[in-house]
Design an enzyme around this catalytic site. Structure first.
Site, PDB file in Angstrom:
ATOM      1  CG  MET A   1      -2.165  -0.812   0.958  1.00 52.26           C
ATOM      2  SD  MET A   1      -3.138  -1.066   2.438  1.00 52.26           S
ATOM      3  CE  MET A   1      -2.267  -2.409   3.192  1.00 52.26           C
ATOM      4  CB  ILE A 343       3.441  -9.864  -0.233  1.00 52.39           C
ATOM      5  CG1 ILE A 343       3.778 -10.459   1.139  1.00 52.39           C
ATOM      6  CG2 ILE A 343       4.475 -10.320  -1.262  1.00 52.39           C
ATOM      7  CD1 ILE A 343       3.511 -11.945   1.243  1.00 52.39           C
ATOM      8  CD  GLU A 344       1.448  -3.135  -1.595  1.00 57.04           C
ATOM      9  OE1 GLU A 344       1.293  -2.410  -2.597  1.00 57.04           O
ATOM     10  OE2 GLU A 344       1.237  -2.740  -0.433  1.00 57.04           O
ATOM     11  N   GLY A 345       4.225  -5.565  -5.410  1.00 56.69           N
ATOM     12  CA  GLY A 345       5.242  -5.314  -6.422  1.00 56.69           C
ATOM     13  C   GLY A 345       6.015  -6.565  -6.792  1.00 56.69           C
TER      14      GLY A 345
END
Length: 522
Positions: A1, A343-345
């Site tokens: 986020m 958990i992103e990108g």
């Protein structure tokens, strides 16, 4: 986020874990090296430059060598030049002028265990004096209290040391290997209900000298419950960007909004080292006073690792052992019941770090049986992406018991009603979980499903407004979702128009969204 600009690094007054007495340098100035934290494979350190002369110092330069295998990573409050293993730090424009008696501090995060040698301050030596071999006094007044069905809190009075400060303490439970803590309290979690546990505490100084252990004291857990909510009862926990400035106050937000619980964001990595947005070492219990106040008010706090910015810890650490050690240190420092992993990108599509995280989390739950783990993942109205499904599968196959799969119902970059899309995302995710956990009932799978929208204007320009919030809360209440959250509490408090990291850009009163979400009771 998304999160706002992080704090300027300002680590003055950090608890010192290794102190080298300063030696006089040219012009009456001196430099004192100290480690502010140490995790074996690296450490965080600083130099304090003090003008001990009678005239103003207009600039400073500290030089030193590091042995092979050690290096400087991130640094602050200085300018750095490097020649092989020789490091030269010079003042910034705001901290180079020191009146008589004044001090300046700069710091860095090091990889490896080697410490500075051949230190020079403005060309004069700043080598250490004779080593400290005197241990601190034994901690006194040790008590055990604040019992719940799964935790006990140990408290003691501070020790004293000939160096002027105590670096930290070590707490042993039932004779086991000690846990290193700072401050004068420690909360043991993951305990069995109605069970007696024994604790001993010893002090450690900056030079590594340890006192004798205190006499053992005992406490007994309750039959369950206790202060604050028990495991699984935090139903609404919006994210708070703790990197915003001024630092948000969760107790003040709780008082004004009617919310009881929050998710603190984000712990990222400096090398393989857990850090609050690359500024504060969680081992020192940064902002723990806020967590204690929230718990005293009947709520609890999740700590979230990851986020959209910064280095993700599972990618920064190359082994399961080193990653587990960082997670474990944070759980111990804050006595966590809940831990969230946002958990992103690139991290969503990195099989090596995904598997490493899953194995480390399985070990973490083995060490802390009461720990509730949530995964926060990108979503579309049609459900988790293929990468998100793989992350859940990896955790499942590693033996992780997931409390919640929390979906980020935001930024779809399509023309759709964002309230309808949030509901659809929840429905789709629950259906996907049914294929991953076929033995679970529909009710159990709804209890594993969490939804976190972005308040007001999203990054893609679309709007999640108050009507959408009421729609989502009503849906969650009907299905008994495991959790609702939102990004982000400070934006709701500000109720403003402007940059998205601080404003919702929709007409609202302060905490209007929070008061809607606070109505969700599970």
């Amino acid at each position: 986020m998304r999160r706002s600009l992080t704090l300027v690094l300002a680590l003055f007054g950090t608890l010192v874990l290794f102190l080298t007495p300063p030696a006089a340098a040219a012009g009456g100035a001196s430099a004192a090296f100290s480690k502010t934290s140490d995790w074996g494979s690296g450490y965080q350190a600083q130099y304090r430059i003090t003008n001990g002369g009678t005239s103003t110092l207009t600039s400073w330069k500290v030089e030193f060598d590091l042995p092979s295998g050690s290096s400087v990573g991130s640094y602050w409050d200085a300018l750095l030049t490097k020649n092989a293993s020789h490091y030269t730090f010079t003042n910034r424009d705001y901290n180079g002028t020191l009146a008589p008696g004044a001090s300046a501090v700069f710091g860095w995060v090091a990889a490896g265990s080697g410490t500075p040698a051949n230190c020079l301050l403005n060309g004069g030596s700043c080598e250490a004096g004779p080593p400290d071999t005197t241990a601190p006094s034994v901690p006194g007044g040790v008590t055990v209290g604040s019992a719940t069905g799964s935790s006990l809190t140990v408290r003691w009075t501070a020790s004293t040391d000939n160096s002027g400060s105590v670096a930290g303490y070590e707490v042993s439970r039932d004779g086991a290997a000690p846990v290193a803590v700072t401050g004068t309290s420690y909360t043991a979690t993951g305990l069995q209900a109605t069970t007696s546990y024994s604790f001993r505490v010893r002090a450690k100084d900056a030079a590594g000298n340890t006192s004798a252990y205190s006499a053992a004291v005992s406490g007994t857990t309750t039959t369950g419950g206790g202060p604050g909510p028990g495991p699984g009862t935090v139903h609404t926990a919006p994210y708070v960007d703790m990197g915003a400035w001024p630092t948000p106050s969760m107790p003040a937000m709780a008082s004004a909004s009617g919310l009881k619980s929050f998710t603190m964001a984000f712990i990222t990595a400096s090398s393989c080292k857990a850090m609050w947005f690359n500024a504060y070492d969680p081992r020192a219990g940064w902002a723990k006073d806020q967590i204690d106040a929230i718990r005293a008010g009947g709520g609890d706090v999740k700590i979230s690792f990851g986020g959209a910015s910064g280095s993700e810890l599972a990618q920064a650490c190359s082994t399961v052992d080193s990653l587990y050690a960082e997670y474990d240190a944070v759980v111990n420092a804050y006595g966590l019941t809940y831990a969230d992993f946002d958990i992103e990108g690139a991290a969503t599509a990195d099989p090596a770090s995904i598997n490493r995280r899953s194995q480390a989390l399985a070990r973490l739950q083995q060490a802390h049986p009461g720990l509730r783990i949530s995964l926060t993942l990108p979503v579309l109205p049609e459900g988790l992406t293929a990468d998100g499904i793989n992350i859940v599968k990896s955790a499942r196959d590693a033996g992780v018991t997931l409390d919640v799969v929390n979906v980020m119902a935001m930024d779809y970059y399509r023309a759709t009603d964002y309230g309808d899309a949030a509901v659809q995302a929840a429905q789709s995710t629950q259906a996907q979980l049914k294929t991953l956990y076929p033995a679970k009932t529909d009710a159990q799978l709804w209890a594993m499903t969490g939804v976190t929208p972005m308040l007001g204007q999203n990054d893609d320009g679309h709007i999640f407004d108050q009507a959408d919030s009421r729609q989502l809360v009503s849906f969650a209440q009907g299905r008994h979702l495991g959790m609702l959250g939102f990004w982000e509490e400070t934006r709701d408090r500000n109720a403003c128009n402007g940059a998205l990291y601080m404003c919702t850009n929709v007409p609202q009163s302060p905490y209007e969204f929070s008061k809607i979400f606070a109505q969700y009771t599970g």
